[in-house]
Write a protein that holds these residues in place. Structure first.
Motif, short mmCIF file in Angstrom:
data_model
loop_
_atom_site.label_atom_id
_atom_site.label_comp_id
_atom_site.label_asym_id
_atom_site.label_seq_id
_atom_site.Cartn_x
_atom_site.Cartn_y
_atom_site.Cartn_z
N ALA A 76 21.73 -1.96 25.52
CA ALA A 76 21.75 -3.29 25.67
C ALA A 76 20.78 -3.98 24.44
O ALA A 76 21.31 -5.19 24.42
CB ALA A 76 21.51 -3.64 27.03
N ASP A 77 20.03 -3.59 23.98
CA ASP A 77 19.04 -4.11 23.17
C ASP A 77 19.62 -4.15 21.82
O ASP A 77 19.32 -4.86 20.93
CB ASP A 77 17.86 -3.33 22.94
CG ASP A 77 17.01 -3.66 24.39
OD1 ASP A 77 17.49 -4.60 25.11
OD2 ASP A 77 16.23 -2.66 24.44
N THR A 78 20.79 -3.27 21.58
CA THR A 78 21.54 -3.21 20.09
C THR A 78 22.66 -4.14 19.98
O THR A 78 23.30 -4.11 20.92
CB THR A 78 21.63 -1.86 19.48
OG1 THR A 78 22.65 -1.40 20.48
CG2 THR A 78 20.47 -0.87 19.79
N ARG A 79 23.21 -4.58 18.71
CA ARG A 79 24.20 -5.50 18.94
C ARG A 79 25.47 -4.41 18.87
O ARG A 79 26.56 -5.17 19.41
CB ARG A 79 24.22 -6.03 17.25
CG ARG A 79 25.10 -7.02 16.89
CD ARG A 79 25.03 -7.79 15.85
NE ARG A 79 24.37 -8.77 15.84
CZ ARG A 79 24.80 -9.84 15.27
NH1 ARG A 79 25.28 -9.89 13.99
NH2 ARG A 79 24.13 -11.32 15.47
N GLU A 80 25.60 -3.25 18.63
CA GLU A 80 26.74 -2.29 18.80
C GLU A 80 26.68 -1.88 20.23
O GLU A 80 27.81 -1.04 20.42
CB GLU A 80 26.60 -1.18 18.01
CG GLU A 80 26.91 -1.55 16.54
CD GLU A 80 25.44 -2.19 15.88
OE1 GLU A 80 24.43 -1.74 16.19
OE2 GLU A 80 25.53 -2.94 14.96
N GLY A 81 25.77 -2.08 21.17
CA GLY A 81 25.74 -1.49 22.32
C GLY A 81 26.74 -2.18 23.40
O GLY A 81 27.57 -2.97 23.03
N HIS A 82 26.69 -1.58 24.63
CA HIS A 82 27.58 -2.21 25.64
C HIS A 82 26.51 -2.53 27.08
O HIS A 82 25.71 -1.82 27.16
CB HIS A 82 28.60 -1.20 26.13
CG HIS A 82 29.62 -0.96 25.00
ND1 HIS A 82 30.57 -1.69 24.74
CD2 HIS A 82 29.59 0.18 23.88
CE1 HIS A 82 31.39 -1.13 23.76
NE2 HIS A 82 30.97 -0.18 23.39
N GLY A 83 27.11 -3.21 27.73
CA GLY A 83 26.62 -3.54 29.00
C GLY A 83 27.06 -2.57 30.02
O GLY A 83 27.66 -1.61 29.70
N ARG A 84 26.40 -2.75 31.16
CA ARG A 84 26.95 -1.88 32.27
C ARG A 84 28.55 -1.80 32.28
O ARG A 84 29.10 -2.68 32.58
CB ARG A 84 26.38 -2.17 33.51
CG ARG A 84 26.70 -1.52 34.92
CD ARG A 84 26.30 0.00 34.65
NE ARG A 84 27.03 0.99 35.78
CZ ARG A 84 26.57 1.20 36.86
NH1 ARG A 84 25.04 0.89 37.17
NH2 ARG A 84 27.10 2.14 37.53
N GLN A 85 29.04 -0.60 32.55
CA GLN A 85 30.47 -0.08 32.67
C GLN A 85 30.64 0.00 34.31
O GLN A 85 30.06 0.90 34.48
CB GLN A 85 31.10 0.58 31.66
CG GLN A 85 30.91 0.12 30.20
CD GLN A 85 31.16 0.98 29.04
OE1 GLN A 85 31.27 2.21 29.44
NE2 GLN A 85 31.26 0.56 28.00
N VAL A 86 31.60 -0.52 34.77
CA VAL A 86 31.95 -0.03 36.14
C VAL A 86 33.65 0.17 36.20
O VAL A 86 34.22 -0.73 35.69
CB VAL A 86 31.50 -1.13 37.27
CG1 VAL A 86 31.86 -0.77 38.51
CG2 VAL A 86 29.90 -1.08 37.06
N SER A 87 34.02 1.11 36.86
CA SER A 87 35.50 1.09 37.24
C SER A 87 35.59 1.68 38.66
O SER A 87 34.81 2.18 39.21
CB SER A 87 36.07 2.38 36.41
OG SER A 87 35.43 3.54 36.69
N ILE A 88 36.75 1.08 39.13
CA ILE A 88 36.90 1.38 40.63
C ILE A 88 38.45 1.66 40.54
O ILE A 88 39.35 0.96 39.90
CB ILE A 88 36.75 0.13 41.30
CG1 ILE A 88 37.10 0.45 42.87
CG2 ILE A 88 37.41 -1.19 41.06
CD1 ILE A 88 36.56 -0.30 43.78
N THR A 89 38.83 2.63 41.45
CA THR A 89 40.27 2.88 41.71
C THR A 89 40.63 2.27 43.25
O THR A 89 40.11 2.31 44.11
CB THR A 89 40.37 4.48 41.65
OG1 THR A 89 40.12 4.90 40.62
CG2 THR A 89 41.96 4.83 41.88
N ALA A 90 41.87 1.50 43.03
CA ALA A 90 42.25 0.84 44.27
C ALA A 90 43.71 1.28 44.35
O ALA A 90 44.38 1.62 43.82
CB ALA A 90 42.07 -0.68 43.83
N THR A 91 43.82 1.29 45.68
CA THR A 91 45.34 2.05 46.14
C THR A 91 45.78 0.59 46.99
O THR A 91 45.06 -0.09 47.82
CB THR A 91 45.32 3.08 46.81
OG1 THR A 91 44.35 2.80 48.48
CG2 THR A 91 44.42 4.34 46.41
N ASN A 92 47.10 0.66 47.04
CA ASN A 92 47.76 -0.16 47.88
C ASN A 92 48.45 0.46 49.09
O ASN A 92 49.19 -0.25 49.86
CB ASN A 92 49.05 -1.10 46.96
CG ASN A 92 49.82 0.06 46.63
OD1 ASN A 92 50.00 1.35 46.89
ND2 ASN A 92 51.00 -0.44 45.80
N GLY A 93 48.03 1.61 49.46
CA GLY A 93 48.45 2.14 50.63
C GLY A 93 49.85 3.01 50.57
O GLY A 93 50.51 3.40 51.60
#
Length: 167
Positions: A76-93
């Motif tokens: 996060a301290d560099t210009r080319e970096g990324h912040g925290r990445q989160v993914s979630i899988t959602a279902t519709n039943g």
């Protein structure tokens, strides 16, 4: 997922379950109260969708939870970096698994599944355990089909031998 709880060398971070995610409105809030960007959405299977979020780089850079939240906080301290990445899988039943659960849990499904235990499973148990067919020794669809038919023939001959001819 073998060895998921005893992975060596991986830093423990705040899990994605600690993030407040609203799949319907595509909003994600981190444990520090900052909003994450919605990066994109994919549909890996029918009835499922995966939502991907990423923290704003400037928010993650100045966050007091950065060391507990990110595997590599210096990113996060560099210009080319990324912040925290989160993914979630959602279902519709409406996934195949949900459909099968509803089907098996119904009265009719319970009766059919109970019948299967007395009709089909003993055949596969006999073939695998007593006859030793735990894998096919031939390759190719036609050859495997021939080998399977040979084991079925042996199973049926054995039944005739043990229980006699059907009148």
């Amino acid at each position: 997922k073998r060895n998921q709880y005893n992975a060596k060398g991986q830093k423990k971070i705040i899990p994605a379950s600690e993030f407040q995610i609203d799949a319907k409105n595509k909003i994600c809030i981190c444990p520090a109260g900052k909003s994450l960007w919605f990066v994109g959405e994919s549909r890996p299977a029918k009835g499922k969708r995966t939502l991907v979020f990423e923290g704003n780089l400037t928010d993650c850079r100045s966050c007091h939870l950065k060391d507990q939240c990110m595997r590599n906080p210096s990113a996060a301290d560099t210009r080319e970096g990324h912040g925290r990445q989160v993914s979630i899988t959602a279902t519709n039943g409406h996934t195949a698994t949900d459909w099968m659960k509803r089907r098996v849990d119904s009265q009719e499904g319970k009766a059919i599944y109970g019948h299967r235990m007395s009709v089909v499973e003993p055949v596969f148990g006999n073939t695998g355990t007593n006859k030793g067919l735990n894998r096919f020794s031939l390759r190719g669809r036609d050859k495997v089909q021939g080998q399977w038919r040979m084991f079925c023939l042996i199973h049926n001959i054995e039944k005739l031998m043990n229980y006699g001819a059907i009148q």
